[in-house]
Design a protein around this motif. Structure first.
Motif, PDB file in Angstrom:
ATOM      1  N   SER A  52      12.630 -23.483 -18.647  1.00 40.33           N
ATOM      2  CA  SER A  52      11.850 -24.580 -19.215  1.00 40.33           C
ATOM      3  C   SER A  52      11.500 -24.459 -20.683  1.00 40.33           C
ATOM      4  O   SER A  52      11.198 -25.464 -21.312  1.00 40.33           O
ATOM      5  CB  SER A  52      10.545 -24.751 -18.424  1.00 40.33           C
ATOM      6  N   PHE A  53      11.523 -23.264 -21.270  1.00 44.26           N
ATOM      7  CA  PHE A  53      10.832 -23.061 -22.543  1.00 44.26           C
ATOM      8  C   PHE A  53      11.348 -23.967 -23.661  1.00 44.26           C
ATOM      9  O   PHE A  53      10.575 -24.690 -24.292  1.00 44.26           O
ATOM     10  CB  PHE A  53      10.936 -21.594 -22.965  1.00 44.26           C
ATOM     11  N   VAL A  54      12.655 -23.957 -23.928  1.00 45.05           N
ATOM     12  CA  VAL A  54      13.197 -24.741 -25.044  1.00 45.05           C
ATOM     13  C   VAL A  54      13.038 -26.234 -24.779  1.00 45.05           C
ATOM     14  O   VAL A  54      12.679 -26.997 -25.676  1.00 45.05           O
ATOM     15  CB  VAL A  54      14.674 -24.384 -25.290  1.00 45.05           C
ATOM     16  N   VAL A  55      13.276 -26.661 -23.546  1.00 38.92           N
ATOM     17  CA  VAL A  55      13.132 -28.077 -23.202  1.00 38.92           C
ATOM     18  C   VAL A  55      11.673 -28.502 -23.350  1.00 38.92           C
ATOM     19  O   VAL A  55      11.382 -29.600 -23.857  1.00 38.92           O
ATOM     20  CB  VAL A  55      13.634 -28.355 -21.776  1.00 38.92           C
ATOM     21  N   LEU A  56      10.768 -27.652 -22.933  1.00 39.95           N
ATOM     22  CA  LEU A  56       9.345 -27.982 -23.078  1.00 39.95           C
ATOM     23  C   LEU A  56       8.945 -28.087 -24.547  1.00 39.95           C
ATOM     24  O   LEU A  56       8.099 -28.919 -24.907  1.00 39.95           O
ATOM     25  CB  LEU A  56       8.485 -26.927 -22.373  1.00 39.95           C
ATOM     26  N   LEU A  57       9.550 -27.270 -25.406  1.00 41.56           N
ATOM     27  CA  LEU A  57       9.279 -27.393 -26.844  1.00 41.56           C
ATOM     28  C   LEU A  57       9.763 -28.748 -27.362  1.00 41.56           C
ATOM     29  O   LEU A  57       9.083 -29.386 -28.175  1.00 41.56           O
ATOM     30  CB  LEU A  57       9.960 -26.261 -27.609  1.00 41.56           C
ATOM     31  N   ALA A  58      10.931 -29.191 -26.886  1.00 44.31           N
ATOM     32  CA  ALA A  58      11.427 -30.516 -27.268  1.00 44.31           C
ATOM     33  C   ALA A  58      10.459 -31.599 -26.813  1.00 44.31           C
ATOM     34  O   ALA A  58      10.195 -32.568 -27.542  1.00 44.31           O
ATOM     35  CB  ALA A  58      12.816 -30.748 -26.668  1.00 44.31           C
ATOM     36  N   ILE A  59       9.918 -31.438 -25.622  1.00 41.13           N
ATOM     37  CA  ILE A  59       8.963 -32.405 -25.083  1.00 41.13           C
ATOM     38  C   ILE A  59       7.663 -32.394 -25.885  1.00 41.13           C
ATOM     39  O   ILE A  59       7.097 -33.453 -26.215  1.00 41.13           O
ATOM     40  CB  ILE A  59       8.701 -32.115 -23.591  1.00 41.13           C
ATOM     41  N   VAL A  60       7.185 -31.207 -26.229  1.00 40.75           N
ATOM     42  CA  VAL A  60       5.933 -31.077 -26.992  1.00 40.75           C
ATOM     43  C   VAL A  60       6.064 -31.748 -28.356  1.00 40.75           C
ATOM     44  O   VAL A  60       5.165 -32.483 -28.794  1.00 40.75           O
ATOM     45  CB  VAL A  60       5.546 -29.593 -27.153  1.00 40.75           C
ATOM     46  N   PHE A  61       7.194 -31.531 -29.038  1.00 41.53           N
ATOM     47  CA  PHE A  61       7.362 -32.150 -30.355  1.00 41.53           C
ATOM     48  C   PHE A  61       7.612 -33.648 -30.245  1.00 41.53           C
ATOM     49  O   PHE A  61       7.255 -34.413 -31.153  1.00 41.53           O
ATOM     50  CB  PHE A  61       8.472 -31.441 -31.135  1.00 41.53           C
ATOM     51  N   SER A  62       8.210 -34.093 -29.145  1.00 43.15           N
ATOM     52  CA  SER A  62       8.323 -35.536 -28.907  1.00 43.15           C
ATOM     53  C   SER A  62       6.935 -36.147 -28.720  1.00 43.15           C
ATOM     54  O   SER A  62       6.651 -37.241 -29.223  1.00 43.15           O
ATOM     55  CB  SER A  62       9.187 -35.806 -27.672  1.00 43.15           C
ATOM     56  N   LEU A  63       6.085 -35.440 -27.990  1.00 42.88           N
ATOM     57  CA  LEU A  63       4.698 -35.885 -27.813  1.00 42.88           C
ATOM     58  C   LEU A  63       3.984 -35.971 -29.156  1.00 42.88           C
ATOM     59  O   LEU A  63       3.261 -36.939 -29.428  1.00 42.88           O
ATOM     60  CB  LEU A  63       3.965 -34.925 -26.879  1.00 42.88           C
ATOM     61  N   ALA A  64       4.198 -34.960 -30.012  1.00 41.86           N
ATOM     62  CA  ALA A  64       3.594 -34.987 -31.347  1.00 41.86           C
ATOM     63  C   ALA A  64       4.103 -36.176 -32.146  1.00 41.86           C
ATOM     64  O   ALA A  64       3.337 -36.835 -32.867  1.00 41.86           O
ATOM     65  CB  ALA A  64       3.903 -33.681 -32.080  1.00 41.86           C
ATOM     66  N   GLY A  65       5.404 -36.481 -32.005  1.00 41.93           N
ATOM     67  CA  GLY A  65       5.961 -37.640 -32.693  1.00 41.93           C
ATOM     68  C   GLY A  65       5.381 -38.939 -32.186  1.00 41.93           C
ATOM     69  O   GLY A  65       5.020 -39.826 -32.976  1.00 41.93           O
ATOM     70  N   ASP A  66       5.274 -39.057 -30.866  1.00 40.18           N
ATOM     71  CA  ASP A  66       4.683 -40.258 -30.274  1.00 40.18           C
ATOM     72  C   ASP A  66       3.264 -40.482 -30.787  1.00 40.18           C
ATOM     73  O   ASP A  66       2.882 -41.589 -31.178  1.00 40.18           O
ATOM     74  CB  ASP A  66       4.639 -40.133 -28.744  1.00 40.18           C
ATOM     75  N   THR A  67       2.477 -39.411 -30.761  1.00 40.99           N
ATOM     76  CA  THR A  67       1.070 -39.506 -31.164  1.00 40.99           C
ATOM     77  C   THR A  67       0.937 -39.873 -32.633  1.00 40.99           C
ATOM     78  O   THR A  67       0.100 -40.707 -33.006  1.00 40.99           O
ATOM     79  CB  THR A  67       0.353 -38.170 -30.881  1.00 40.99           C
ATOM     80  N   SER A  68       1.779 -39.270 -33.475  1.00 45.31           N
ATOM     81  CA  SER A  68       1.711 -39.555 -34.912  1.00 45.31           C
ATOM     82  C   SER A  68       2.054 -41.011 -35.221  1.00 45.31           C
ATOM     83  O   SER A  68       1.383 -41.661 -36.020  1.00 45.31           O
ATOM     84  CB  SER A  68       2.672 -38.629 -35.669  1.00 45.31           C
ATOM     85  N   LEU A  69       3.105 -41.518 -34.570  1.00 45.75           N
ATOM     86  CA  LEU A  69       3.535 -42.889 -34.853  1.00 45.75           C
ATOM     87  C   LEU A  69       2.530 -43.934 -34.379  1.00 45.75           C
ATOM     88  O   LEU A  69       2.578 -45.088 -34.815  1.00 45.75           O
ATOM     89  CB  LEU A  69       4.899 -43.152 -34.219  1.00 45.75           C
ATOM     90  N   MET A  70       1.614 -43.521 -33.508  1.00 48.38           N
ATOM     91  CA  MET A  70       0.559 -44.437 -33.081  1.00 48.38           C
ATOM     92  C   MET A  70      -0.364 -44.799 -34.243  1.00 48.38           C
ATOM     93  O   MET A  70      -1.018 -45.841 -34.231  1.00 48.38           O
ATOM     94  CB  MET A  70      -0.258 -43.809 -31.939  1.00 48.38           C
ATOM     95  N   PHE A  71      -0.404 -43.920 -35.266  1.00 42.55           N
ATOM     96  CA  PHE A  71      -1.314 -44.131 -36.397  1.00 42.55           C
ATOM     97  C   PHE A  71      -0.551 -44.467 -37.677  1.00 42.55           C
ATOM     98  O   PHE A  71      -1.095 -44.378 -38.773  1.00 42.55           O
ATOM     99  CB  PHE A  71      -2.178 -42.886 -36.612  1.00 42.55           C
TER     100      PHE A  71
END
Length: 223
Positions: A52-71
């Motif tokens: 899971s580790f590398v895939v979870l990192l991809a997911i975490v940074f996607s989450l960061a991207g989603d959150t940033s684009l909200m603002f």
């Protein structure tokens, strides 16, 4: 538990699309961050911690991207943060694709086959940059770098052909293509001309992309 996580993922994804359609910022604030959170939980429960580790990192940074684009509408710096976050996410997906494939296979694309298969993807990515270039202003360099990494991500999904199961390949490859479509729509809408129903188109293709990629990586046969 993983079925529950997947059901919640579909619920919050539908909630985000409803929020876009109804222009409800409050609903979007709740649903959008939960899309990748619930998908990450689903992946972790399905694949196990050892994969899971590398895939979870991809997911975490996607989450960061989603959150940033909200603002993004509050301050343009959030667009840059989102751009960098998704760029890093694509890098981790590239690594994950290479981890989720067999090293040797007679069915894999070889030499000229790779060039022929890659050409339409490279052409599409190059074409988008050429169209956007005159209107990018100070964002020329970061957008070009992002487009390059995005194309490399899609190509790495393509080059898994013959190196994994058919289900795993097609899910990941179609998901990667959806990601390219989603990002292209976002860029066109932001820099060139507003598209009708752009929010629904961008998010529906993005959600489909993330789900298909994760489902495809889960489907890769364990050795």
């Amino acid at each position: 538990m993983k079925k529950i996580a997947l059901i919640v993922f579909f619920i919050v994804s539908l909630g985000e699309l409803i929020a876009i359609a109804m222009q409800s910022e409050q609903l979007a604030m709740v649903c959008k961050p939960l899309i990748m959170v619930t998908l990450g939980v689903y992946y972790l429960l399905s694949a196990g911690i050892d994969r899971s580790f590398v895939v979870l990192l991809a997911i975490v940074f996607s989450l960061a991207g989603d959150t940033s684009l909200m603002f993004d509408s509050v301050n343009s710096i959030y667009f840059m943060i989102g751009l960098v976050s998704f760029l890093i996410s694509h890098v981790f997906y590239i690594i994950a694709y290479r981890q989720h494939q067999n090293d040797e296979s007679a069915d894999a694309l070889q030499g000229i086959q790779k060039l022929r298969a890659a050409f339409p993807i490279v052409l599409a990515g190059t074409g988008l940059v050429v169209i956007l270039y005159p209107v990018l202003g100070a964002l020329k360099f970061p957008v070009i770098v992002y487009a390059l990494v995005l194309v490399v991500m899609v190509l790495n999904a393509l080059f898994r052909l013959g190196r994994t199961s058919a289900v795993s390949f097609w899910f990941v490859f179609v998901g990667a293509m959806f990601f390219m479509v989603s990002d292209s729509l976002l860029a066109f809408n932001k820099f060139l001309s507003p598209l009708p129903h752009s929010g629904l188109l961008i998010m529906s293709t993005y959600i489909s992309a993330q789900f298909l990629i994760i489902e495809g990586l889960i489907a890769h046969p364990r050795r």
